[in-house]
Every structure is written in C-alpha cells, then in structure tokens.
Design an enzyme around this catalytic site. Structure first.
Site, PDB file in Angstrom:
ATOM      1  N   HIS A 115      -3.839  36.892 -45.779  1.00 37.49           N
ATOM      2  CA  HIS A 115      -2.399  37.075 -45.978  1.00 37.49           C
ATOM      3  C   HIS A 115      -1.734  36.803 -44.628  1.00 37.49           C
ATOM      4  O   HIS A 115      -1.382  37.714 -43.888  1.00 37.49           O
ATOM      5  CB  HIS A 115      -2.086  38.480 -46.486  1.00 37.49           C
ATOM      6  CG  HIS A 115      -2.134  38.583 -47.976  1.00 37.49           C
ATOM      7  ND1 HIS A 115      -1.238  37.912 -48.798  1.00 37.49           N
ATOM      8  CD2 HIS A 115      -2.960  39.253 -48.806  1.00 37.49           C
ATOM      9  CE1 HIS A 115      -1.512  38.177 -50.062  1.00 37.49           C
ATOM     10  NE2 HIS A 115      -2.563  38.972 -50.103  1.00 37.49           N
ATOM     11  N   ASP A 120       1.325  40.235 -48.814  1.00 35.60           N
ATOM     12  CA  ASP A 120       0.754  41.550 -49.116  1.00 35.60           C
ATOM     13  C   ASP A 120       1.782  42.655 -48.878  1.00 35.60           C
ATOM     14  O   ASP A 120       1.880  43.623 -49.645  1.00 35.60           O
ATOM     15  CB  ASP A 120      -0.501  41.792 -48.281  1.00 35.60           C
ATOM     16  CG  ASP A 120      -0.301  41.540 -46.786  1.00 35.60           C
ATOM     17  OD1 ASP A 120       0.712  40.917 -46.398  1.00 35.60           O
ATOM     18  OD2 ASP A 120      -1.174  41.955 -45.995  1.00 35.60           O
ATOM     19  N   HIS A 262      -6.296  10.659 -41.604  1.00 39.98           N
ATOM     20  CA  HIS A 262      -7.740  10.470 -41.757  1.00 39.98           C
ATOM     21  C   HIS A 262      -8.054   8.982 -41.938  1.00 39.98           C
ATOM     22  O   HIS A 262      -7.420   8.303 -42.748  1.00 39.98           O
ATOM     23  CB  HIS A 262      -8.261  11.233 -42.974  1.00 39.98           C
ATOM     24  CG  HIS A 262      -8.019  12.713 -42.905  1.00 39.98           C
ATOM     25  ND1 HIS A 262      -8.754  13.560 -42.103  1.00 39.98           N
ATOM     26  CD2 HIS A 262      -7.100  13.480 -43.532  1.00 39.98           C
ATOM     27  CE1 HIS A 262      -8.310  14.790 -42.246  1.00 39.98           C
ATOM     28  NE2 HIS A 262      -7.311  14.775 -43.106  1.00 39.98           N
ATOM     29  N   TYR A 318      10.426  22.178 -53.062  1.00 37.74           N
ATOM     30  CA  TYR A 318      11.359  23.295 -53.219  1.00 37.74           C
ATOM     31  C   TYR A 318      12.767  22.892 -52.774  1.00 37.74           C
ATOM     32  O   TYR A 318      12.930  22.218 -51.749  1.00 37.74           O
ATOM     33  CB  TYR A 318      10.938  24.497 -52.370  1.00 37.74           C
ATOM     34  CG  TYR A 318       9.562  25.033 -52.636  1.00 37.74           C
ATOM     35  CD1 TYR A 318       8.808  24.637 -53.738  1.00 37.74           C
ATOM     36  CD2 TYR A 318       8.991  25.956 -51.764  1.00 37.74           C
ATOM     37  CE1 TYR A 318       7.547  25.148 -53.961  1.00 37.74           C
ATOM     38  CE2 TYR A 318       7.732  26.474 -51.984  1.00 37.74           C
ATOM     39  CZ  TYR A 318       7.000  26.064 -53.074  1.00 37.74           C
ATOM     40  OH  TYR A 318       5.749  26.565 -53.298  1.00 37.74           O
ATOM     41  N   GLU A 394       3.571  47.862 -39.668  1.00 32.70           N
ATOM     42  CA  GLU A 394       3.830  48.462 -40.984  1.00 32.70           C
ATOM     43  C   GLU A 394       4.944  49.504 -40.984  1.00 32.70           C
ATOM     44  O   GLU A 394       5.384  49.947 -42.050  1.00 32.70           O
ATOM     45  CB  GLU A 394       2.541  49.100 -41.509  1.00 32.70           C
ATOM     46  CG  GLU A 394       1.416  48.079 -41.710  1.00 32.70           C
ATOM     47  CD  GLU A 394       0.058  48.722 -41.917  1.00 32.70           C
ATOM     48  OE1 GLU A 394      -0.771  48.127 -42.642  1.00 32.70           O
ATOM     49  OE2 GLU A 394      -0.187  49.812 -41.356  1.00 32.70           O
TER      50      GLU A 394
END
Length: 424
Positions: A115, A120, A262, A318, A394
C-alpha cells in the site's frame, strides 16, 4: 445552516473513541495488500464490518467493490463517500512491525505488493466513518452510500475496473446520489492539515505506447539495417519539446513522460524493434488534444526520416479531477470548523490523477487531501507516494473520520434547510 452542535460533538467523541480501531484496521490492510480487481480479503473484511453495523451491503460491484447504504432516520439527500482499496506492485522497504511481505508476479515480473499510496488508510478511515454515522443514524437527514472501490490504480491488462466500471454498473443510482465526497492521505502534507482546490485539482491521465520498427542487422555494420534504438532515442528527445514548445504553460501545467523503453538482446545485434510506454497529464481538453496530435507527428516523422516506422497507440484513461466550485465553497467552512481555519489551505493543482473524477462527471463532487506527514518532519525527508519508502503518520486518521462525518451531516442539513425554505 450548520448541523446542531450536540450531533457534531457526539460524532467527534465517537471518532476519537475509534482511533485505535481505525489504526488497527489500517495495519491489517497494510500487511495484507491486494492489487486491483483482486481485493478479495479486503472486500470481505469491509462487508463484514458494514453488516455488523446494520448497513445494507452489496458486494461484487465492479469485480470486488463493496457498497453500503445507510438510511437515516429522517428524509433528505443521498451523500456518497468513497475509499479506494487497491495496493501497488511495489516492494516495501520501510521497517514496520506490519510491513508487507506479500509478493506476486506483475506484467511478467516478480515484485512485492504494498500500500504505497495510502489506500489502506482510506479504507480504514471510511470504515470508521460508517461506524460513527451508523451510531447517529436516527439523526441523519438523508441517506449515506459508502463506496469501497477496487482498482483505482488501474485494472489488470485486459480487464475493466475502478470508478469508471462502478459508475457503469450504477453505483450512483438506486438511490440516486446528490453529492460525493472523497479524501486522499498525503505523505508530504503535515498531520492536521487539509488541502483542497476548487475546480481542477488533479490532472487527466492518458497512457501511450510507441512501437518503432527498424531492420535488424549486425552491430558491426549498422549501415546495412535501420536502427530502431537510435530512432527511439531521437523520438524520446523530440517528445520533450511538446510541453516546452507546443503548450501554453501559463494557462495550465502538462506532462509527457517516457516511463519505460525496451529493445535489443545482445551488444552486437541491432534489433528489429523497440517499444516504449509513457504517461500524459493535462488539465484542459485543448492541451490534451495537442499532446495526442504531436506525439503522433513527432514519432511518425522522426521514424520516417530514419527509414523506420512508428506505431503509436494512445489510451484515454482518467478525466480531470474537478471539484464542483459551488459545492467546494459550500463545504470548506465545514472543514475549517473541524480542522481549524488556518489548517485548511488551497493547494496548487497537481499532475497526479485520480479516478474519483468519473464520479465527478456525473454528480457534484469534492475531493481533498488529508495530512499524513509527522509533525516537524522536513518535507524532503518524507518519501513520496508510489515509492518503497512511503510511510504515513497514523495520528491524522481521526481528523479524516471527523471531516467526512461533518461533511455528510452538514451537507444534509443545508439541503434539507434549503428545501424547507423553498416550500414556504
């Protein structure tokens, strides 16, 4: 007219009481990330939580999405709240007790899953919001629709997904949504701060691929072939002139990035083909069209001049994430009341993209950023999103829960008050 203070106070106390629970949820999701359209465990945990709150639940929306409907005790508008659920193919480098050790194969390469964008956090916050609002259900003047969305980062190759598919499957109908709110945690915004912008806040995003076909030959005699590597190098440099020379950058920003290239397999073989892929960011339809046209012209003409051929493919992804100006002006005072006036600031438009924009094409929407950087931390020390070192503080989660709760009830109060006044 603001919602009565007692309800605001009750919601704030409930949100504060849920802080540890929200953090625990977030850590469980962080330790067990799932890629887009594969969020099976995440969806199951969300659905179980909503069921436990007595919320009407629908699963399997747009592959793995979960939608909950909470009908308030009084009539009123329908407010949608959205959180995205998917992780990214990134190997985590942060040393956390709940660090992700999940691995998978993505586009043919082995990688970790992480995440690394904060989804999350979004899920855990919205689960907390659902618990708070379910607790004050009898006082809600309307209906809340909780949208837990898969595949915001894009569906696997060959699959549909994300907000576009959710809209297509009718997530904004039955009941019909009047307004939608969403937040995004930000690792480089200090905890306690909320950033927003009326109008375009995030860019439209398109992807492109260019296949350059030359003529294979021995590396010792390049004159006997057509070198697609040299040709591709010239195309890469040519693409840089689109933003610098073809676009009115005083109007809005734009980006043309080559993300991968590539070609070849051995040092003394000039290959037949080179492939490159990249991303386009723009804020206006005119700029978007100019970029598309110039990519085709530059790649095609440079290849032709070298005797090669360039096949260009552009996929529109988007649209611009566009905050309805009227709704934004209406709801900013709510955020200021929750976070403090000096903590709610206007941010410059960002060239990142968000598929929340698909909801905003259908109904008025307001999308804002929530601080997730530890207080006192230097900006240059905070790892950006989509990186192995990405980390979130948090302690800002409770503000996110409060913000979405207050936006919901204040919007309902304003709409019902306006309807009552009109009826008079």
């Amino acid at each position: 007219m603001a919602q009565p203070q007692p309800l605001n106070s009750r919601m704030d106390k409930l949100a504060e009481g849920l802080e540890k629970k929200v953090i625990t949820w977030r850590r469980e999701f962080h330790q067990n990330p799932e890629l887009g359209n594969r969020e099976f465990q995440t969806a199951a945990k969300i659905a179980a939580h909503l069921h436990s709150l007595g919320i009407e639940v629908k699963t399997g929306v747009a592959k793995t999405g979960v939608v909950g409907v909470l009908k308030g005790g009084k009539p009123g508008p329908v407010v949608a709240l959205r959180a995205d659920m998917d992780g990214l193919p990134v190997t985590e480098r942060v040393d956390l007790p709940f660090k992700s050790t999940v691995s998978t194969e993505y586009n043919g390469q082995k990688t970790g899953v992480m995440h690394a964008c904060g989804h999350d956090s979004h899920v855990a916050i919205l689960m907390g919001v659902a618990e708070v609002l379910a607790s004050v259900k009898s006082d809600l003047k309307g209906t809340v629709k909780f949208i837990f969305q898969p595949a915001e980062e894009g569906a696997p190759q060959g699959e549909e997904g994300g907000a576009e598919l959710m809209v297509k499957e009718g997530v904004l109908e039955n009941p019909k949504v009047d307004a939608i709110f969403g937040l995004h945690i930000n690792s480089q915004t200090e905890v306690g701060t909320i950033k927003y912008r009326p109008g375009a806040i995030m860019a439209a995003v398109d992807s492109y691929s260019i296949k350059v076909k030359g003529k294979q030959t021995h590396g010792a005699n390049p004159w006997s072939g057509v070198d697609p590597i040299v040709t591709s190098s010239q195309i890469v440099m040519g693409l840089q002139t689109i933003v610098s020379r073809n676009l009115p950058l005083t109007d809005a920003a734009a980006v043309v990035t080559v993300g991968a290239i590539h070609g070849g397999i051995r040092q003394n073989i000039i290959p037949e083909e080179v492939n490159m892929i990249g991303t386009i960011r723009s804020f206006t339809p005119d700029m978007q069209q100019t970029i598309h046209r110039r990519i085709n012209e530059i790649a095609g003409h440079i290849a032709e001049s070298a005797g090669a051929k360039a096949d260009v493919k552009i996929d529109v992804m988007y649209p611009v994430t566009y905050n309805d100006p009227k709704l934004t002006d209406q709801m900013v005072p709510t955020l200021e009341a929750v976070a403090g006036k000096n903590k709610v600031v206007i941010t410059p438009a960002w060239t990142g993209a968000e598929d929340f924009s698909f909801y905003q094409q259908k109904v008025p929407g307001f999308f804002f950023f929530l601080g997730g950087m530890a207080k006192g931390k230097k900006l240059e020390e905070a790892a950006p999103h989509h990186t192995p070192d990405f980390q979130i503080d948090e302690s800002g989660f409770t503000l996110g829960v409060k913000a979405l709760c207050h936006l919901t009830v204040d919007y309902m109060e304003q709409r019902t008050s306006k309807s009552t006044a009109s009826a008079r």
